[in-house]
Motif scaffolding. Structure first.
Motif, short mmCIF file in Angstrom:
data_model
loop_
_atom_site.label_atom_id
_atom_site.label_comp_id
_atom_site.label_asym_id
_atom_site.label_seq_id
_atom_site.Cartn_x
_atom_site.Cartn_y
_atom_site.Cartn_z
N VAL A 129 0.82 -1.22 0.00
CA VAL A 129 0.00 0.00 0.00
C VAL A 129 0.85 1.27 0.00
CG1 VAL A 129 -2.01 -1.05 1.09
CG2 VAL A 129 -0.18 -0.13 2.53
N PHE A 130 2.16 1.13 0.21
CA PHE A 130 3.03 2.31 0.25
C PHE A 130 4.44 1.87 -0.11
CE2 PHE A 130 5.27 5.97 2.04
CZ PHE A 130 4.39 7.01 1.80
N ARG A 131 5.10 2.68 -0.95
CA ARG A 131 6.44 2.31 -1.41
C ARG A 131 7.30 3.54 -1.56
NH1 ARG A 131 7.60 0.34 -7.54
NH2 ARG A 131 9.87 0.30 -7.47
N MET A 132 8.57 3.40 -1.19
CA MET A 132 9.56 4.45 -1.37
C MET A 132 10.80 3.82 -1.99
SD MET A 132 9.07 6.32 2.34
CE MET A 132 10.35 7.55 2.10
N ARG A 133 11.30 4.42 -3.09
CA ARG A 133 12.44 3.87 -3.80
C ARG A 133 13.73 4.56 -3.35
NH1 ARG A 133 11.03 4.21 -9.99
NH2 ARG A 133 10.10 6.19 -9.36
N GLY A 134 14.74 3.74 -3.06
CA GLY A 134 15.98 4.24 -2.50
C GLY A 134 16.76 5.18 -3.38
N GLN A 135 16.55 5.14 -4.70
CA GLN A 135 17.29 6.06 -5.56
C GLN A 135 16.82 7.51 -5.38
OE1 GLN A 135 15.35 3.42 -6.50
NE2 GLN A 135 14.88 3.55 -8.68
N PHE A 136 15.69 7.69 -4.72
CA PHE A 136 15.18 9.04 -4.51
C PHE A 136 15.26 9.50 -3.05
CE2 PHE A 136 12.74 7.34 -8.16
CZ PHE A 136 13.20 8.21 -9.12
N TRP A 137 15.50 8.57 -2.12
CA TRP A 137 15.50 8.90 -0.70
C TRP A 137 16.80 8.47 -0.06
CZ3 TRP A 137 10.96 11.42 0.38
CH2 TRP A 137 9.90 11.19 -0.50
N HIS A 138 17.24 9.20 0.95
CA HIS A 138 18.44 8.81 1.69
C HIS A 138 18.16 7.53 2.47
CE1 HIS A 138 20.69 12.46 0.79
NE2 HIS A 138 19.62 13.17 1.07
N ALA A 139 19.20 6.69 2.60
CA ALA A 139 19.06 5.43 3.32
C ALA A 139 18.62 5.65 4.76
CB ALA A 139 20.38 4.66 3.27
N SER A 140 19.16 6.69 5.39
CA SER A 140 18.79 6.99 6.78
C SER A 140 17.32 7.39 6.89
CB SER A 140 19.68 8.09 7.35
OG SER A 140 19.59 9.26 6.56
N ASP A 141 16.80 8.05 5.85
CA ASP A 141 15.38 8.44 5.85
C ASP A 141 14.50 7.20 5.75
OD1 ASP A 141 15.98 11.12 6.08
OD2 ASP A 141 15.86 11.50 3.92
N LEU A 142 14.91 6.24 4.94
CA LEU A 142 14.12 5.02 4.78
C LEU A 142 14.06 4.23 6.09
CD1 LEU A 142 15.23 3.70 1.26
CD2 LEU A 142 13.15 4.93 1.85
N THR A 143 15.21 4.05 6.73
CA THR A 143 15.22 3.30 7.99
C THR A 143 14.46 4.05 9.09
OG1 THR A 143 17.39 4.27 8.54
CG2 THR A 143 17.37 2.11 7.46
N GLY A 144 14.62 5.37 9.14
CA GLY A 144 13.89 6.16 10.13
C GLY A 144 12.40 6.15 9.87
#
Length: 209
Positions: A129-144
């Motif tokens: 239902v929700f997805r974020m692609r790492g090429q557009f977001w910082h790795a720390s933002d994804l884990t946080g």
């Protein structure tokens, strides 16, 4: 206490990598400026600079609109919802209660060494239902962000291909990722627009010769 009194209070809000906007501006300058420089030079004897200027202005407006839209892209999570949008997509609002778990998985297109982490929020029946692609977001933002959702988080360590990713996590593909046919239509549309522009310029030059 804020979460109890205001379920819509934002726990975390992230923005895409700022380098993407700078790269977009640089790409515009590298491609459009030389292209129209050549066109102005080539068509100078034919007095069609007003037509070229109109086309250049339209392209500039479109690029500025895309840049403005890029500055409005975000993902956020509160006690009640997950929200996010893209340059060409409206804001999606997902009830946090529908999220059962979150997965962080590295995904590659051509080679595992080029993998980017993908964040996906899954329902109880494993629908994405929700997805974020790492090429557009910082790795720390994804884990946080994954932690802020407040659901069990699985971190996969083995990179998988895009084909495997879409198979393992149904519903995760964006509209432009749903098969080569869609991508082909997009490419053909771009080619058609560029071809129409070139034909229009050459026809104008032919009329004034």
């Amino acid at each position: 206490m804020t979460e109890l009194t205001d379920p819509h209070a934002v726990r975390m809000r992230v923005r895409p990598k700022s380098v993407l906007s700078r790269l977009g501006v640089l790409t515009f300058l590298i491609t459009i400026v030389p292209l129209f420089g050549v066109l102005y030079w080539y068509t100078a004897p034919y007095d069609v600079w007003t037509e070229l200027l109109a086309v250049q202005g339209a392209i500039l407006v479109g690029c500025l609109a895309a840049y403005w839209r890029q500055t409005r892209v975000f993902s956020s999570v509160s006690a009640a919802t997950l929200k996010g949008n893209g340059i060409f997509s409206p804001t999606a609002i997902i009830a946090r209660d529908t999220v059962s778990r979150v997965v962080l998985v590295p995904v590659y297109r051509s080679h595992p060494s080029e993998a980017n982490t993908q964040l996906i929020a899954l329902t109880h029946d494993d629908g994405c239902v929700f997805r974020m692609r790492g090429q557009f977001w910082h790795a720390s933002d994804l884990t946080g962000f994954a932690a802020a959702i407040g659901r069990p988080v699985t971190v996969e360590t083995t990179a998988i291909s895009e084909k495997e990713f879409f198979h393992d996590y149904p519903g995760s593909a964006y509209w432009f990722e749903k098969g080569p046919g869609v991508r082909l239509v997009v490419v053909l549309a771009i080619v058609a627009v560029v071809s129409a522009f070139v034909i229009a310029i050459m026809s104008t030059v032919g009329r004034v010769q």
